[in-house]
Design a protein around this motif. Structure first.
Motif, short mmCIF file in Angstrom:
data_model
loop_
_atom_site.label_atom_id
_atom_site.label_comp_id
_atom_site.label_asym_id
_atom_site.label_seq_id
_atom_site.Cartn_x
_atom_site.Cartn_y
_atom_site.Cartn_z
N SER A 1 0.82 -1.21 0.00
CA SER A 1 0.00 0.00 0.00
C SER A 1 0.86 1.26 0.00
N GLU A 2 1.84 1.29 0.89
CA GLU A 2 2.72 2.46 0.96
C GLU A 2 3.53 2.63 -0.33
N SER A 3 3.96 1.53 -0.92
CA SER A 3 4.69 1.60 -2.19
C SER A 3 3.82 2.17 -3.30
N TYR A 4 2.59 1.69 -3.35
CA TYR A 4 1.65 2.13 -4.39
C TYR A 4 1.34 3.62 -4.25
N ASN A 5 1.26 4.09 -3.01
CA ASN A 5 0.85 5.48 -2.79
C ASN A 5 2.01 6.44 -2.61
#
Length: 499
Positions: A403-407
């Motif tokens: 999630s953090e990578s995507y955002n």
């Protein structure tokens, strides 16, 4: 302790969901849709995780990562350096440590060029055999990662409720290919830089296309569903010119299309999924089956060989390097090439004097959809079997990491570097959206160490110039069928042993 943690997390998630629902303002929610009756309806935000407040108790998360070439800045960077991608990776890891109350330690394996990516496999195998838990997460190239799964060295990620496989940061194409029955040992997707960088696209010289009246219409051709291998051949044949006046076709002339072919080159691999070719499919139980469409494969090879053998194409030999093709394109001596998207970051392409555009890999027929091939160096993420009793905590980490990578990391790459710095026209950005939204994976390429025939075997056919795929299939069909049976049996035994 683990049961207490799980209970606290579940309660936290429920409270977060209730508070979020009470605070929701339809007027300000970008994830809104409108029903056919005109009434507003809430659409689930599929870009961020639903973990809520979590605390991993300052535990260490040790990731063993094979980081080669462009993947070196994907999992870990040592410090910020003002590069948007580098700094996004640094800040992602820092945010994860703060949010989850954990410490991230990355063991990077930096193999020699040309290595077959066995370092991580060997390291994890040795650890599992010894019963160790030194590495909690494995990040490794997909084409060797499945060796670990088939050896029973990996944990079934479907065994935790904390990984939401439907979220946008996980690839549904890879989920379909990697899942077996109700299990799945690895994940990847748009949360990964290599997921984008290893996608195959068509690049074209905009000025050269404009000179023959095609630059703008190529985008329309794609949108109209007419961007086929046969059409690409027609375009390529508009360009040949004897630049050096030698009277014969050679590497110094101008062509419409250029590619390096042969057993060591992956440049034409994108035409496998691009033509909707698939050796391994799934049955009703989500087990693997052998169902290749021989007629379609033959037609695809005929079309590709027609392109490669046409008067508008120059094919570099196996002895050439990929950079030879990139250089020919950059020097305005080839109107089109097929390559991994990472090409846009290469100095050879960055320093081009003329602008380029991006298109999908051409399809075989107008009736089919466009499909995107992702080369098997893409990183997959999994949990070693010796860390099975930590699966919930590691599942939380993987979900938050994705999630953090995507955002954080994806916007830095896709929004800043890729679509602002490297790809400069809005039409190509729209084409990239189409490419990214059409990823399709033939599982046989993920399990390539287990099969005698994969898309890589077609490379020799490209080099020979003669379509011998039917004889190749006849030679390998028996072993392919046995390979599928053995694959299913091995996975069944692993699931039964771990149940």
């Amino acid at each position: 302790m683990k049961k207490l943690l799980v209970w606290v997390l579940l309660v936290t998630m429920m409270l977060t969901a209730v508070l979020s629902a009470c605070a929701n303002n339809p007027q300000n929610d970008p994830q809104q849709g409108e029903s056919s009756s005109g009434e507003q309806e809430t659409i689930e935000n599929n870009d961020k995780d639903d973990l809520g407040e979590v605390d991993l108790g300052k535990r260490d998360i040790v990731i063993i990562a094979r980081t080669e070439g462009v993947n070196q800045n994907e999992v870990y960077v040592e410090e910020m350096d003002s590069d948007p991608i580098n700094d996004a990776v640094y800040n992602r890891n820092l945010a994860l440590e703060e949010r989850l109350n954990c410490n991230i330690d990355v063991v990077q394996l930096l193999p020699e060029p040309g290595s077959i990516a066995g370092e991580a496999v060997d390291a994890v195998t040795n650890m599992v055999v010894a019963g160790g838990t030194d590495y909690n997460i494995v990040a490794n190239a997909s084409y060797t990662s499945m060796t670990l799964a088939l050896q029973g060295r990996m944990t079934d990620l479907r065994g935790t409720d904390y990984i939401d496989f439907e979220k946008n940061y996980w690839s549904q194409g890879f989920n379909e290919a990697l899942s077996y029955k109700d299990s799945q040992f690895f994940v990847t997707g748009p949360m990964s830089l290599s997921y984008y960088r290893y996608m195959f696209v068509t690049m074209f010289n905009k000025q050269m296309m404009e000179d023959v009246g095609l630059e703008a219409s190529l985008y329309e051709t794609v949108e109209n569903g007419e961007w086929t291998i046969g059409y690409m051949q027609e375009v390529a044949e508009m360009f040949y010119s004897d630049l050096n006046g030698s009277g014969s076709r050679d590497a110094e002339d101008l062509y419409g299309f250029c590619a390096r072919i042969g057993p060591t080159s992956s440049m034409m691999d994108g035409y496998w999924e691009g033509s909707e070719i698939c050796i391994l499919k799934k049955d009703a139980d989500n087990a693997y089956t052998y169902e290749i469409d021989k007629e379609r494969l033959t037609d695809s090879l005929d079309a590709v060989l027609g392109l490669l053998n046409s008067s508008g194409t120059f094919t570099a030999t196996s002895n050439a390097g990929d950079n030879d093709v990139l250089t020919k394109f950059a020097q305005d001596e080839s109107a089109m090439i097929n390559y991994r998207l990472i090409a846009v970051e290469d100095p050879t392409i960055r320093n081009m004097t003329k602008d380029y555009g991006i298109l999908p890999i051409p399809k075989l027929t107008r009736e089919q959809d466009y499909k995107t091939h992702v080369q098997v160096e893409v990183l997959l993420y999994g949990v070693p079997i010796t860390c099975y009793d930590q699966l919930d905590e590691l599942g939380i980490f993987l979900e938050a990491y994705a999630s953090e990578s995507y955002n954080r990391v994806k916007p830095a790459y896709y929004g800043i570097a890729l679509t602002s710095k490297y790809v400069k026209d809005p039409e190509s950005v729209q084409m990239l959206d189409r490419v990214i939204g059409s990823v399709s994976i033939d599982p046989v390429n993920l399990y390539c160490v287990s099969f005698t025939f994969t898309s890589a075997n077609i490379r020799a056919v490209h080099e020979s110039g003669t379509n011998t795929v039917n004889s190749l299939l006849r030679k390998n069909e028996s072993s392919l069928r046995k390979g599928v049976d053995k694959l299913n049996k091995s996975l069944d035994e692993i699931l039964e042993r771990n149940s």
